[in-house]
Design a protein around this motif. Structure first.
Motif, PDB file in Angstrom:
ATOM      1  N   GLU A 145       4.128  -3.321   4.827  1.00  0.00           N
ATOM      2  CA  GLU A 145       3.874  -2.988   6.231  1.00  0.00           C
ATOM      3  C   GLU A 145       4.466  -1.644   6.627  1.00  0.00           C
ATOM      4  O   GLU A 145       3.906  -0.939   7.470  1.00  0.00           O
ATOM      5  CB  GLU A 145       4.465  -4.087   7.136  1.00  0.00           C
ATOM      6  CG  GLU A 145       3.733  -5.415   7.061  1.00  0.00           C
ATOM      7  CD  GLU A 145       4.261  -6.414   8.075  1.00  0.00           C
ATOM      8  OE1 GLU A 145       5.206  -6.056   8.821  1.00  0.00           O
ATOM      9  OE2 GLU A 145       3.726  -7.533   8.128  1.00  0.00           O
TER      10      GLU A 145
ATOM     11  N   ASN B 105       2.573   2.737   3.702  1.00  0.00           N
ATOM     12  CA  ASN B 105       1.134   2.662   3.438  1.00  0.00           C
ATOM     13  C   ASN B 105       0.799   3.029   1.996  1.00  0.00           C
ATOM     14  O   ASN B 105      -0.148   2.498   1.405  1.00  0.00           O
ATOM     15  CB  ASN B 105       0.387   3.586   4.409  1.00  0.00           C
ATOM     16  CG  ASN B 105      -1.106   3.341   4.382  1.00  0.00           C
ATOM     17  OD1 ASN B 105      -1.563   2.200   4.484  1.00  0.00           O
ATOM     18  ND2 ASN B 105      -1.882   4.404   4.244  1.00  0.00           N
TER      19      ASN B 105
ATOM     20  N   LYS C  36      -1.303   0.712  -0.667  1.00  0.00           N
ATOM     21  CA  LYS C  36      -2.540   1.169  -1.313  1.00  0.00           C
ATOM     22  C   LYS C  36      -2.392   1.376  -2.815  1.00  0.00           C
ATOM     23  O   LYS C  36      -3.265   0.995  -3.601  1.00  0.00           O
ATOM     24  CB  LYS C  36      -2.993   2.492  -0.680  1.00  0.00           C
ATOM     25  CG  LYS C  36      -3.578   2.359   0.712  1.00  0.00           C
ATOM     26  CD  LYS C  36      -4.073   3.716   1.188  1.00  0.00           C
ATOM     27  CE  LYS C  36      -4.757   3.616   2.537  1.00  0.00           C
ATOM     28  NZ  LYS C  36      -5.241   4.942   2.996  1.00  0.00           N
TER      29      LYS C  36
END
Length: 414
Positions: free
Chosen positions: A189, A192, A196
């Motif tokens: 959270e 990023n 990913k």
């Protein structure tokens, strides 16, 4: 052999816990029935197999070529001074002597002679054996020493391949996630890039540790060291970019976690680079004079303003039934006549064998899996930027790609 090595990984070797040797040597000295009745006889019987002998010689040669290159690079790092040459000459000469051995049975003879000639080997192994069993057995060690050396070479290779598989499967990402969970942070959270790509981003809590003994990053909230796959020289350039505000976002793959700073050294060298981005062709392919299959592919997308470097090798890296290559990708802009790198990353690309065969003829063919080592975004890095007298872009390619000659040839021709 792989099946036996997997069993060796799970073998209890607690009797030799005071021994500083590796698992294979410790298991050999503990002398369990698995070793004497299965592993050593399997190695011995394999001596009659030509492909086994060829594999051993390939691993042996690679080991001492790497050792020789490592110490030659050390001499270069020290400026090639007379003192540096004298200091490293004995170990370089030793590697060169080992490389004169090109036949399997010649290698076996040299191993046997080594054990006889260097009596210190016998003393060390016998003392350790006696500490484990309470008595010596010189004949066990001397009779099986050649299997110990050959088996150790094969086991090291097996562990190296296993480590690469763990890296490609991003094994340590789950451990990173767990470390943050323990301090009440969901890293997916808050980061990023981790969500990913399983890359950990630098932030105000994370510092880079980049001295001669460490290529790690440390989150002060966790107080553990995260190993990253970047050489000392390249990481130094990254630090410099952060200081100069050339880079705002940078993230790394984590390959290991430790509570103390690891002791490790890198193999690095580089040479000059000459580049004019506007003149780069759409597709370039450079190949080795000695082996056409050793190639460096460079794709230039003028519309997207990107460069992709991919290395394909005759002796390609195989993982299970797949082929692994390395790719370095960058994006750039032209700002007031100056070319600036805005994005940069390194990836391992995984192909099926069929797809890889097609890739050798088609530079647009893509693999089915990507594993990133690091990623830089929102950067403004000058193409011609130098760190410690070397062009940065060359440092990147030189840190990851295998065929250094093709890298030099490409940039010297631009």
């Amino acid at each position: 052999m792989e099946v036996l090595f997997k069993r060796l990984d799970n073998l209890d070797i607690s009797k030799s816990e005071c021994c500083m040797s590796g698992r294979f040597t410790r298991a050999f000295l503990e002398r369990s029935l698995f070793i004497t009745d299965e592993l050593l006889p399997s190695i011995e019987s394999s001596f009659d197999c030509s492909s086994f002998r060829a594999k051993v010689m390939k691993l042996y040669t690679s080991k001492y070529e790497s050792e020789k290159q490592y110490y030659q690079d050390k001499v270069q790092d020290l400026g090639g001074t007379l003192d540096a040459i004298k200091f490293y000459k004995p170990v370089i000469d030793r590697a060169e002597d080992r490389l004169k051995i090109t036949d399997f049975y010649e290698l076996i003879k040299s191993i046997e002679n080594e054990y006889i000639e260097y009596t210190g080997f016998e003393e060390i192994y016998n003392n350790t054996y006696k500490n484990i069993h309470g008595e010596e057995d010189k004949s066990y060690i001397s009779d099986n020493y050649k299997f110990l050396v050959i088996g150790g070479l094969l086991y090291d290779h097996y562990k190296s391949i296993k480590g690469r598989c763990d890296m490609l499967n991003m094994v340590y990402s789950s451990y990173v996630h767990k470390e943050y969970q323990e301090i009440g942070i969901d890293i997916n959270e808050t980061d990023n890039q981790f969500l990913k790509y399983n890359l950990l981003s630098l932030n105000e809590h994370i510092e880079i540790l980049n001295d001669k003994d460490s290529r790690t990053i440390r989150d002060k909230r966790i107080n553990k060291y995260f190993w990253i796959p970047v050489t000392k020289k390249l990481l130094s350039s990254f630090e410099n970019f952060v200081t100069l505000n050339f880079v705002s976002d940078i993230s790394f793959r984590i390959d290991y976690i430790s509570e103390a700073v690891p002791a490790m050294e890198e193999m690095e060298h580089g040479s000059a680079l000459k580049i004019d981005v506007s003149d780069l062709p759409e597709v370039s392919k450079f190949y080795s004079i000695d082996n056409y299959e050793d190639s460096l592919w460079i794709r230039h997308d003028q519309e997207k303003k990107s460069l992709t470097f991919e290395e394909t090798l005759d002796d390609f890296e195989a993982m299970n039934d797949d082929v692994v290559t390395q790719v370095i990708h960058l994006e750039y802009i032209n700002l007031a006549g100056e070319y600036l790198i805005t994005h940069l990353d390194h990836e391992y690309i995984v192909y099926t064998l069929d797809d890889y065969s097609e890739r050798l003829c088609n530079p647009a063919k893509k693999g089915y899996k990507k594993i990133k080592s690091f990623k830089i975004d929102n950067a403004r890095i000058p193409f011609m930027f130098k760190k410690d007298g070397e062009y940065f872009l060359y440092q990147v390619l030189d840190s990851y790609l295998v065929n250094k000659e093709l890298i030099s040839e490409y940039f010297s021709k631009i």
